[in-house]
Enzyme design. Structure first.
Site, PDB file in Angstrom:
ATOM      1  N   GLU A 100      46.177  -2.076 -15.468  1.00  0.00           N
ATOM      2  CA  GLU A 100      46.835  -3.071 -16.317  1.00  0.00           C
ATOM      3  C   GLU A 100      48.331  -3.165 -16.021  1.00  0.00           C
ATOM      4  O   GLU A 100      48.905  -4.254 -16.030  1.00  0.00           O
ATOM      5  CB  GLU A 100      46.614  -2.729 -17.796  1.00  0.00           C
ATOM      6  CG  GLU A 100      45.162  -2.750 -18.243  1.00  0.00           C
ATOM      7  CD  GLU A 100      44.566  -4.143 -18.255  1.00  0.00           C
ATOM      8  OE1 GLU A 100      45.322  -5.119 -18.108  1.00  0.00           O
ATOM      9  OE2 GLU A 100      43.336  -4.264 -18.414  1.00  0.00           O
TER      10      GLU A 100
ATOM     11  N   ASP B 219      34.716  -7.182 -10.997  1.00  0.00           N
ATOM     12  CA  ASP B 219      35.120  -8.556 -10.720  1.00  0.00           C
ATOM     13  C   ASP B 219      36.297  -8.729  -9.761  1.00  0.00           C
ATOM     14  O   ASP B 219      36.185  -9.347  -8.701  1.00  0.00           O
ATOM     15  CB  ASP B 219      35.398  -9.301 -12.029  1.00  0.00           C
ATOM     16  CG  ASP B 219      36.316  -8.521 -12.965  1.00  0.00           C
ATOM     17  OD1 ASP B 219      36.671  -7.371 -12.645  1.00  0.00           O
ATOM     18  OD2 ASP B 219      36.685  -9.062 -14.022  1.00  0.00           O
TER      19      ASP B 219
ATOM     20  N   GLU C  57      31.120 -12.340 -24.582  1.00  0.00           N
ATOM     21  CA  GLU C  57      31.340 -11.308 -23.561  1.00  0.00           C
ATOM     22  C   GLU C  57      30.070 -11.072 -22.749  1.00  0.00           C
ATOM     23  O   GLU C  57      30.117 -10.958 -21.542  1.00  0.00           O
ATOM     24  CB  GLU C  57      31.801 -10.004 -24.222  1.00  0.00           C
ATOM     25  CG  GLU C  57      33.205 -10.064 -24.803  1.00  0.00           C
ATOM     26  CD  GLU C  57      34.287 -10.133 -23.743  1.00  0.00           C
ATOM     27  OE1 GLU C  57      35.025  -9.151 -23.579  1.00  0.00           O
ATOM     28  OE2 GLU C  57      34.411 -11.162 -23.051  1.00  0.00           O
TER      29      GLU C  57
ATOM     30  N   GLU D 108      38.903 -16.866 -17.473  1.00  0.00           N
ATOM     31  CA  GLU D 108      38.160 -16.974 -16.211  1.00  0.00           C
ATOM     32  C   GLU D 108      37.458 -18.323 -16.039  1.00  0.00           C
ATOM     33  O   GLU D 108      37.432 -18.884 -14.930  1.00  0.00           O
ATOM     34  CB  GLU D 108      37.139 -15.832 -16.104  1.00  0.00           C
ATOM     35  CG  GLU D 108      37.729 -14.486 -15.743  1.00  0.00           C
ATOM     36  CD  GLU D 108      38.464 -13.821 -16.904  1.00  0.00           C
ATOM     37  OE1 GLU D 108      39.248 -12.885 -16.660  1.00  0.00           O
ATOM     38  OE2 GLU D 108      38.245 -14.243 -18.063  1.00  0.00           O
TER      39      GLU D 108
ATOM     40  N   THR E  62      45.370 -11.577 -10.345  1.00  0.00           N
ATOM     41  CA  THR E  62      44.277 -11.705 -11.310  1.00  0.00           C
ATOM     42  C   THR E  62      44.776 -11.912 -12.736  1.00  0.00           C
ATOM     43  O   THR E  62      43.985 -12.172 -13.635  1.00  0.00           O
ATOM     44  CB  THR E  62      43.348 -10.471 -11.242  1.00  0.00           C
ATOM     45  OG1 THR E  62      42.116 -10.761 -11.905  1.00  0.00           O
ATOM     46  CG2 THR E  62      44.013  -9.266 -11.887  1.00  0.00           C
TER      47      THR E  62
END
Length: 754
Positions: free
Chosen positions: A127, A268, A361, A382, A485
């Protein structure tokens, strides 16, 4: 009209309109199956997105700053990922994208006052990289456009670039492992915490090459890019025999601890960074990894354009689920030119959105409903990210419809007087008390770019800025931005400006590849190749690639056949063991009954029953141990007394309640006094206790040996096919002859598979 052919039909209609007006009028009179949007329509939605961002940003400054995130129901702030005003840094480049240069400059100057991240706090390596490092690099590169003060050596120097480098240097100890794959958590002052778990998810290992590579190219220090590449190569080396990667891996032993393979949570961004890293850094080996990895994904995971979770060893489906995080996949496919495949998956995902107003989710495809305990939607970006990319690639107006659906859903159900809240349950649209920083960094940014066709981010190369630096003259802001991302845009031209060849070196290199027409004898050997030879070479290369693919598929089939035979043999052996066991149990029962008749000893019988039950229980436990684990199961199985590192988890959950709707207030809110971004007033009691603990029980700081680490990087890279490093053809999309585009098998008609 077939959905998947709609974009092709749009192209065909444009051709008909140009070459056959009468036929076009006839076809137009039959009506249209999708909406048409003018620029004015798009600008109207763009301003709605601007108001959405402004309301959220204002609320953060007014109610939550200087904490990490806003709690939109409580109207206060909370520290989540690192206690460094995360939302402010994460949202900074969104201000520039939306043209709010004055606010960008004000916040830029505040952050530039800080010189390092020296703090005794544990943070998520993943993160911190995507949000803090990525945000700082992006803001650094956008500073000149926004009118912020920049140093004479920009873009190769600058306060935010130095701050990003300091952050990465504090993350490097996490990568000092035998495999090169990083721990999930690091202390910004002391390195890897004592007792830190060595288990990290795949995305937590393979999501660094964009930020670390950009930092290396901008600063001239190769250690960051080499560190990220070593982790990438390690993952590739540990893939299964059929080319799949699991969900969690032990970074010390290189052993998979969760063998579920998918493209969703925990995996991902690994696939995403293979494509983005290849494009940003011009590394063909990353694109080759993606293309070979995608072959395995499409062969084993793809079921009717959904991508299920399978066992990485044999490809058998274990969970027929769609996860919200998987919605990045169509956008990634659009970057490698497969818009047809991207639209098919995107259509599936949008149907889920239409079903609930949001994408949960987890969505159980087999049952056609929301998976239990995974009903939330934390304002993820996304889906709109993929929609934006595909709209830029195709211009299909249906994609605008899909973008408007997302905008309206968030406006209707997630708005609060203090921002926008996570949707706790897509069935009831109840809310949770959290607004993640990625809502301002990603979701609103992608929505804005969707409805702003003339934004500088969309520059196709027809405009650029010439900048003079100490290294020479550079051409910047020519488009081709690569988003990390967390949606932080990076200008690849800036990387070339700071680390590429100078103008003189380029001229010299070009001259060395040319033939002197007047005196060809000066050059003994022609270093280029003629067009016919080039075509033959490319055709030969493509044929070799096709043969290699067939060979890989053959080996995979052989491997699967071996696994099938082994499974049958194991099942037969287990059947024999079960029969022998049943026979022994039957004999034991008969003997027990005989003894009972002779001697009424209840206790002995009970003891035998207990023993028999435990044996069956042991078999059950053995079965559980042999069963593949998924990330959620793995996390749930951690003993309660083990240290928990919530910062290292990518799963984002929060608490909340139902809320009634109210009107929003416009305008950027500036706190009366902007405190230092990285300094907060702690509770007096907590601060006193912390000082006492630090005084009497100080944490020993382990000095990180950067030179030793650099030497290990140079000598400890995982092996890779040497030709992958120079095969730049893999970076290009396959060309089609102009005449073939108008034939029945051209781009206007789907190619039928044999």
């Amino acid at each position: 009209m077939n959905f998947y052919s709609r974009n092709n039909a749009v192209n065909m209609m444009n051709i008909l309109r140009s070459f056959c007006p009468l036929l076009w009028l006839i076809s137009a009179s039959l009506g249209s199956t999708f909406n048409q949007y003018t620029k004015e329509d798009l600008y109207k939605y763009r301003e709605e997105v601007r108001a959405m961002f402004q309301h959220s940003y204002n609320s953060y400054l007014e109610h939550a700053y200087p904490y990490d995130e806003l709690r939109p129901l409580s109207c206060d702030g909370v520290d989540t990922w690192g206690s460094y005003s995360l939302t402010l840094i994460d949202a900074l480049d969104t201000l520039a994208v939306m043209g709010n240069y004055s606010e960008f400059t004000r916040v830029y100057n505040i952050i530039a006052e800080r010189t390092d991240f020296d703090a005794n706090i544990n943070v998520s390596v993943f993160e911190t990289n995507i949000r803090i490092v990525g945000g700082l690099i992006s803001a650094h590169l956008l500073a000149k456009r926004a009118g912020a003060p920049v140093s004479p050596g920009w873009p190769c120097t600058g306060p935010l670039l130095s701050l990003a480098e300091d952050a990465v240097q504090r993350l490097l100890p996490a990568f000092d492992t035998p495999t090169g794959m990083p721990y999930g958590t690091v202390n910004l002052r002391h390195g890897v915490p004592e007792g830190e778990t060595p288990v990290t998810c795949t995305a937590g290992v393979g999501t660094y090459i964009v930020e670390f590579g950009a930092l290396s190219r901008l600063t001239g220090n190769p250690i960051y890019e080499e560190t990220a590449m070593r982790a990438m190569r390690a993952l590739w080396h540990h893939r299964s025999a059929i080319g799949l990667l699991g969900n969690h891996i032990d970074v010390l032993k290189g052993r998979w601890t969760a063998v579920e393979a998918g493209i969703g949570a925990g995996v991902d961004s690994y696939y995403e960074y293979l494509v983005k890293g290849a494009s940003l850094l011009q590394r063909p080996e990353l694109m080759t990894m993606f293309k070979e990895g995608r072959e395995a994904v499409e062969q084993y995971l793809n079921k009717d354009d959904w991508h299920f979770w399978v066992n990485m060893k044999n490809g058998q489906v274990t969970m027929p689920l769609f996860q919200n995080l998987e919605a990045f996949w169509p956008g990634t496919l659009s970057k490698v030119g497969d818009t047809a495949g991207a639209l098919k998956s995107l259509h599936n995902y949008h149907q889920v959105w239409k079903q609930y107003g949001f994408t949960p989710e987890f969505y159980n495809v087999a049952q056609g409903g929301v998976a239990a305990q995974r009903e939330g939607y934390p304002l993820r970006p996304e889906l709109i990210e993929s929609i934006m990319y595909l709209y830029r690639a195709t211009g299909d107006p249906w994609l605008v419809d899909a973008g408007v659906d997302i905008l309206k859903s968030i406006q209707h159900s997630a708005w609060t007087p203090c921002g926008y809240a996570t949707v706790k349950n897509v069935l009831t649209h109840s809310l949770e008390d959290r607004m993640e920083s990625f809502f301002l960094a990603e979701t609103t940014k992608y929505l804005y770019l969707m409805f702003d066709p003339d934004n500088f981010i969309h520059n196709r190369g027809n405009l650029a800025e010439v900048v003079t630096t100490p290294s020479g003259t550079c051409t910047l802001n020519a488009g081709g931005y690569i988003f990390n991302t967390e949606a932080h845009p990076i200008d690849p031209a800036a990387l070339q400006c700071c680390s590429g060849l100078s103008e003189k070196e380029i001229k010299s290199q070009i001259a060395s590849q040319m033939i002197d027409i007047l005196n060809p004898g000066k050059i003994k050997e022609f270093k280029g190749d003629l067009v016919p030879e080039r075509i033959k070479m490319l055709e030969k290369k493509r044929q070799e690639a096709a043969n290699e693919k067939k060979e890989r598929e053959r080996k995979i089939r052989e491997q699967l056949e071996i696994l099938r035979i082994q499974a049958q043999e194991a099942a037969a052996e287990q059947k024999i063991k079960d029969e022998e066991k049943r026979k022994l149990i039957k004999e034991a029962r008969e003997a027990r009954e005989n003894r009972t008749m002779e001697n009424d000893d209840i206790n002995k019988v009970e003891t035998n029953n207990d023993t028999e039950f435990e044996t069956e229980g042991d078999d059950i436990e053995d079965d559980e141990e042999n069963r593949p684990e998924f990330s959620a199961q793995k996390e749930a199985s951690v003993p309660s007394d083990s240290p928990k590192h919530t910062e290292a988890m990518i799963t984002r959950l929060s608490r909340g309640e139902v809320l009634t709707d109210h009107a929003a207030s416009p305008g950027i809110v500036t706190p009366e006094k902007m405190v230092n971004v990285f300094e907060k007033k702690a509770n007096v009691v907590v601060e006193a206790i912390s000082n006492l603990v630090q005084q009497f029980l100080p944490v020993e700081s382990v000095q990180f040996d950067l030179e030793s680490f650099s030497a290990k990087l140079r000598s400890g890279q995982w092996p890779l096919e040497p030709t992958w490093l120079t095969d730049h053809e893999v970076m290009s999309c396959p060309a089609v002859k102009f005449t073939d585009r108008f034939l029945m098998h051209g781009e206007f008609f789907e190619e039928k598979e044999p």
